[in-house]
Design an enzyme around this catalytic site. Structure first.
Site, PDB file in Angstrom:
ATOM      1  CB  SER A  16      -0.893  -4.461  -0.071  1.00  0.00           C
ATOM      2  OG  SER A  16      -2.324  -3.421  -1.191  1.00  0.00           O
ATOM      3  CG  ASP A  51      -1.991   1.383   4.437  1.00  0.00           C
ATOM      4  OD1 ASP A  51      -2.146   2.493   3.524  1.00  0.00           O
ATOM      5  OD2 ASP A  51      -2.496   0.606   4.325  1.00  0.00           O
ATOM      6  CB  CYS A  75      -5.106  -2.305   2.996  1.00  0.00           C
ATOM      7  SG  CYS A  75      -5.105  -2.121   1.060  1.00  0.00           S
ATOM      8  CG  HIS A  79       0.170   0.285   1.643  1.00  0.00           C
ATOM      9  ND1 HIS A  79      -1.317  -0.330   2.635  1.00  0.00           N
ATOM     10  CD2 HIS A  79       0.459  -0.742   1.128  1.00  0.00           C
ATOM     11  CE1 HIS A  79      -1.383  -1.496   1.656  1.00  0.00           C
ATOM     12  NE2 HIS A  79      -0.405  -2.491   0.742  1.00  0.00           N
ATOM     13  CD  GLU A  80       5.796  -0.142   0.404  1.00  0.00           C
ATOM     14  OE1 GLU A  80       7.181  -0.328   0.968  1.00  0.00           O
ATOM     15  OE2 GLU A  80       5.431   0.123  -0.732  1.00  0.00           O
TER      16      GLU A  80
END
Length: 483
Positions: free
Chosen positions: A203, A400, A403, A457-458
């Protein structure tokens, strides 16, 4: 996630500290010569204090709390680094589960700016996770410490368990404090000094990663010629997933990804045309005034405000989770069970924390916002890191939004190094884990790009086996490859 011990020791040390024996043994000899180690007990928990002579930093930690990492024989240390007056930075270190005496050392930083790295530890790649709604964690067999000794750091001050006065106002001002922490860590644990070292982040790590790597390299050069006192950091790898690198590229990617991702279209064709026009006429010129890291604070802050108001804000104001567009906005994923766990009195006591856990507090973020740091590009810094030969992995989960991988790939293809043309021209191919396709990738020289299927995202939360494989290959100073 992207998000728009000095004085603390004074009251316990005089009464509780007991000095080390005057004749330390083995590795302790070297550490003893560079600082003073002592012991005390606080709230019934034994703690070690090490005062580092070279930097003036103090490290205060608990050994083997029994929290999170329960693998027999694997050591862990958690506590604080005082990197300045009342500047207490939290760290949590886990030995490698395999060959810890020879395994490399890697650090993990979550983003924000101003978000805790306990996110990564407990939700992504640490030794434990919360499975199936459990209130206590279980072992994570895909933890990054399967391969490397792992150091998780809460920075800047005020984030996570870190506490005190926060002097950090930007990515550039964050780097020296992180370097100081690593230097004091080496002094306390000299057995890790000569190890290969990796920086992994996500991120806002698209800012942190390049700048920290570049700063470490510049400090190494200064140490080499004798103008800085410290230990060389043998940086061999940089990995950044779903990073925020370059707003010129990535604000445009918000528009394109919203219209044409592989999961669901979030805007219509006519909206795509309108937002593209708005980006070109309103957002882009302001970002160009905030060129790289040299633009004025006011110019960069203005760019941040206008681009958010006209592009990011309206596009994300819909019924989807910006960290995983497959999920509704009112049910962020993954669940944050770990926060309640880290705020429990028993856990706080066991790990040696001296503050209440705060995942993404506002105050550190607002200092970055005031300098317009979000709108500054770290693409040129990233290019310098790749040019230096450091093995670099740019990767992204393809669900995601905040980003997204459109922007991540465009950034990777914009990196300037000797193989830029070859990298941009290279075709992607399947990235397999034991024969099972989990994404697509390309690698040229020391730069690799990876798109991870079915991940938000993760990334390590969604694709743990793939993430461990990509991490391991990068830490082995190799281009990633299918297995």
């Amino acid at each position: 996630m992207l998000f728009k011990l000095s004085t603390a020791l004074c009251f316990v040390l005089p009464a509780l500290v007991a000095s080390l024996p005057s004749q330390p043994q083995g590795k302790d000899v070297e550490a003893h010569l560079r600082g003073k180690r002592s012991f005390y007990e606080h709230d019934g928990v034994a703690r070690t204090v090490f005062e580092h002579e070279a930097t003036g930093a103090t490290i205060d930690f608990v050994t083997n709390s029994g929290i999170c990492e329960t693998t027999v024989g694997v050591n862990q240390y958690s506590g604080y680094l005082s990197v300045g007056t009342n500047e207490n930075m939290w760290f949590w270190f886990f030995e490698a589960r395999n060959s810890p005496t020879t395994a490399p050392l890697a650090t993990w930083f979550n983003g924000g700016p101003g978000c805790s790295s306990m996110i990564g530890l407990f939700q992504e790649n640490g030794p434990c996770q919360f499975y199936n709604g459990a209130s206590t964690p279980s072992i994570n067999k895909y933890s990054f410490n399967e391969y490397a000794n792992m150091l998780y750091i809460d920075q800047p001050i005020g984030v996570g368990f870190s506490y005190g006065t926060d002097p950090v106002t930007s990515t550039v001002t964050a780097a020296p404090l992180v370097w100081t922490l690593i230097q004091a860590f080496y002094a306390q644990f000299p057995q890790y000094e000569s190890r290969d070292f990796g920086i992994f982040t996500e991120s806002y790590g698209g800012h942190y990663g390049p700048e920290f790597a570049s700063y470490f390299e510049s400090q190494n050069a200064a140490i080499e010629i004798g103008t800085v006192q410290g230990q060389n950091i043998s940086l061999i790898a940089l990995g950044i997933n779903n990073g925020w690198f370059d707003p010129v590229i990535q604000y445009k990617a918000y528009v394109d990804f919203s219209y044409n991702n592989t999961y669901k279209s979030l805007i219509s064709e006519s909206q795509h045309t309108t937002y593209t026009s708005t980006y070109t006429s309103k957002c882009l010129p302001l970002l160009q005034k905030c060129t790289t890291t040299t633009g004025s604070n006011s110019a960069c802050e203005t760019a941040d405000d206008i681009c958010y108001d006209d592009i990011e804000g309206p596009l994300s104001n819909a019924n989807f989770d910006v960290y995983d567009i497959r999920e509704p906005s009112n049910d962020p994923y993954p669940p944050e069970t770990y926060v309640t766990y880290l705020q429990s009195a028993a856990v706080v006591k066991a790990i040696g924390a001296l503050s209440t856990y705060a995942e993404c507090p506002n105050a550190p973020y607002e200092k970055f916002a005031a300098t317009g740091d979000d709108s500054r590009s770290f693409l040129s810094t990233l290019s310098t890191v790749v040019q230096s030969g450091i093995q670099t992995l740019i990767w992204a989960g393809d669900a995601d939004w905040i980003c997204n991988w459109f922007g991540g790939l465009a950034v990777a293809e914009a990196i300037t190094f000797s193989e830029s043309a070859a990298f941009k021209a290279a075709a992607v191919t399947n990235y397999n884990v034991n024969g099972v396709t989990g994404g697509t990738f390309k690698s040229v020289a020391n730069l690799s790009w990876l798109r991870v299927f079915g991940a938000g995202h993760e990334v390590p939360y969604y694709q743990p086996a793939l993430s461990l494989q990509a991490f391991t290959q990068t830490m082995q100073k190799k281009a990633i490859s299918a297995t």
